[in-house]
Design a protein around this motif. Structure first.
Motif, mmCIF file in Angstrom:
data_model
loop_
_atom_site.group_PDB
_atom_site.id
_atom_site.type_symbol
_atom_site.label_atom_id
_atom_site.label_comp_id
_atom_site.label_asym_id
_atom_site.label_seq_id
_atom_site.Cartn_x
_atom_site.Cartn_y
_atom_site.Cartn_z
ATOM 1 N N GLY A 38 0.787 -1.221 0.000
ATOM 2 C CA GLY A 38 0.000 0.000 0.000
ATOM 3 C C GLY A 38 0.823 1.277 0.000
ATOM 4 N N HIS A 39 2.117 1.180 0.183
ATOM 5 C CA HIS A 39 2.971 2.375 0.160
ATOM 6 C C HIS A 39 3.459 2.604 -1.269
ATOM 7 N N PRO A 40 3.393 3.837 -1.785
ATOM 8 C CA PRO A 40 3.762 4.088 -3.185
ATOM 9 C C PRO A 40 5.183 3.644 -3.555
ATOM 10 N N THR A 41 6.150 3.856 -2.679
ATOM 11 C CA THR A 41 7.525 3.456 -3.004
ATOM 12 C C THR A 41 7.643 1.949 -3.068
ATOM 13 N N ARG A 42 7.048 1.236 -2.125
ATOM 14 C CA ARG A 42 7.118 -0.228 -2.134
ATOM 15 C C ARG A 42 6.353 -0.794 -3.321
ATOM 16 N N PHE A 43 5.248 -0.158 -3.678
ATOM 17 C CA PHE A 43 4.490 -0.577 -4.857
ATOM 18 C C PHE A 43 5.367 -0.457 -6.101
ATOM 19 N N ARG A 44 6.068 0.660 -6.255
ATOM 20 C CA ARG A 44 6.946 0.854 -7.423
ATOM 21 C C ARG A 44 8.091 -0.147 -7.425
ATOM 22 N N ILE A 45 8.669 -0.416 -6.262
ATOM 23 C CA ILE A 45 9.760 -1.395 -6.182
ATOM 24 C C ILE A 45 9.270 -2.770 -6.621
ATOM 25 N N LEU A 46 8.153 -3.210 -6.076
ATOM 26 C CA LEU A 46 7.629 -4.537 -6.407
ATOM 27 C C LEU A 46 7.245 -4.616 -7.877
ATOM 28 N N ARG A 47 6.620 -3.576 -8.407
ATOM 29 C CA ARG A 47 6.237 -3.568 -9.821
ATOM 30 C C ARG A 47 7.447 -3.663 -10.726
ATOM 31 N N THR A 48 8.509 -2.970 -10.361
ATOM 32 C CA THR A 48 9.738 -2.999 -11.147
ATOM 33 C C THR A 48 10.360 -4.382 -11.107
ATOM 34 N N LEU A 49 10.342 -5.020 -9.941
ATOM 35 C CA LEU A 49 10.889 -6.377 -9.838
ATOM 36 C C LEU A 49 10.062 -7.370 -10.647
ATOM 37 N N VAL A 50 8.763 -7.260 -10.590
ATOM 38 C CA VAL A 50 7.906 -8.175 -11.354
ATOM 39 C C VAL A 50 8.174 -8.008 -12.853
ATOM 40 N N ALA A 51 8.385 -6.780 -13.292
ATOM 41 C CA ALA A 51 8.641 -6.527 -14.713
ATOM 42 C C ALA A 51 10.006 -7.036 -15.157
ATOM 43 N N ASN A 52 10.956 -7.182 -14.231
ATOM 44 C CA ASN A 52 12.329 -7.551 -14.580
ATOM 45 C C ASN A 52 12.772 -8.903 -14.033
ATOM 46 N N ASP A 53 11.950 -9.587 -13.307
ATOM 47 C CA ASP A 53 12.249 -10.886 -12.689
ATOM 48 C C ASP A 53 13.273 -10.789 -11.560
ATOM 49 N N GLU A 54 14.434 -10.220 -11.813
ATOM 50 C CA GLU A 54 15.462 -10.111 -10.777
ATOM 51 C C GLU A 54 16.375 -8.934 -11.120
ATOM 52 N N LEU A 55 16.738 -8.165 -10.097
ATOM 53 C CA LEU A 55 17.641 -7.029 -10.295
ATOM 54 C C LEU A 55 18.608 -6.923 -9.131
ATOM 55 N N SER A 56 19.792 -6.385 -9.404
ATOM 56 C CA SER A 56 20.713 -6.075 -8.315
ATOM 57 C C SER A 56 20.138 -4.885 -7.555
ATOM 58 N N ALA A 57 20.591 -4.701 -6.334
ATOM 59 C CA ALA A 57 20.110 -3.583 -5.526
ATOM 60 C C ALA A 57 20.404 -2.259 -6.227
ATOM 61 N N GLY A 58 21.585 -2.134 -6.809
ATOM 62 C CA GLY A 58 21.954 -0.898 -7.489
ATOM 63 C C GLY A 58 21.076 -0.598 -8.684
ATOM 64 N N ASP A 59 20.854 -1.603 -9.526
ATOM 65 C CA ASP A 59 19.993 -1.403 -10.705
ATOM 66 C C ASP A 59 18.561 -1.074 -10.292
ATOM 67 N N LEU A 60 18.084 -1.747 -9.266
ATOM 68 C CA LEU A 60 16.718 -1.509 -8.793
ATOM 69 C C LEU A 60 16.587 -0.091 -8.246
ATOM 70 N N LYS A 61 17.545 0.335 -7.438
ATOM 71 C CA LYS A 61 17.512 1.682 -6.865
ATOM 72 C C LYS A 61 17.532 2.735 -7.963
ATOM 73 N N ASP A 62 18.407 2.562 -8.953
ATOM 74 C CA ASP A 62 18.489 3.523 -10.056
ATOM 75 C C ASP A 62 17.188 3.579 -10.856
ATOM 76 N N THR A 63 16.551 2.436 -11.048
ATOM 77 C CA THR A 63 15.316 2.372 -11.826
ATOM 78 C C THR A 63 14.153 3.015 -11.087
ATOM 79 N N VAL A 64 14.058 2.756 -9.791
ATOM 80 C CA VAL A 64 12.943 3.278 -9.003
ATOM 81 C C VAL A 64 13.170 4.743 -8.633
ATOM 82 N N ASP A 65 14.433 5.177 -8.598
ATOM 83 C CA ASP A 65 14.791 6.565 -8.311
ATOM 84 C C ASP A 65 14.275 7.030 -6.950
ATOM 85 N N VAL A 66 14.830 6.429 -5.905
ATOM 86 C CA VAL A 66 14.492 6.753 -4.527
ATOM 87 C C VAL A 66 15.792 7.024 -3.784
ATOM 88 N N GLU A 67 15.738 7.911 -2.811
ATOM 89 C CA GLU A 67 16.919 8.168 -1.982
ATOM 90 C C GLU A 67 17.392 6.866 -1.346
#
Length: 130
Positions: A38-67
């Motif tokens: 229910g949190h917008p940042t966690r929703f974006r993180i999970l959606r990005t992972l589902v779209a990519n199957d698996e990501l490194s922490a760095g790639d995921l952070k860069d894609t989601v663009d969160v501090e």
């Protein structure tokens, strides 16, 4: 309308228990998953992972663009409730160790059959009446 004007009603029905007795998860665990997504940042993180199957922490952070400090807090929340799996490479390569994240089956399911299903229905409704 006063209390005495009301028609007598039948006894209030109780809903069925939400889970079978042999459920693998508790109601509290399911609710924690719903709260996490229910949190917008966690929703974006999970959606990005589902779209990519698996990501490194760095790639995921860069894609989601969160501090960075917010990113890891929210990612850890998703891991803690069981919506995301965390895997660490055991041996370092020239760039060091990497941590990879992927959605669990429950993470993919809650996204596809929860929030995104509601959004799909709204889109279909809008298309039907536009």
């Amino acid at each position: 309308m006063s209390e005495t004007d009301r028609h007598p009603t039948e006894e209030v029905r109780q809903p069925e228990p939400p889970l079978p007795e042999e459920s693998g998860l508790t109601l509290e665990e399911y609710l924690a998953m719903q709260q996490a997504i229910g949190h917008p940042t966690r929703f974006r993180i999970l959606r990005t992972l589902v779209a990519n199957d698996e990501l490194s922490a760095g790639d995921l952070k860069d894609t989601v663009d969160v501090e960075s400090h917010n990113f890891h807090y929210h990612l850890d929340e998703l891991v803690d409730v069981g919506l995301v799996d965390k895997r660490q490479r055991r041996t370092a390569d020239s760039q060091g160790f990497y941590t990879y994240y992927r959605p669990t089956a429950m993470g993919s399911g809650i996204l596809e059959h929860g929030v995104e299903e509601l959004m799909r229905r709204e889109r279909e409704f809008n298309d039907a009446y536009s």
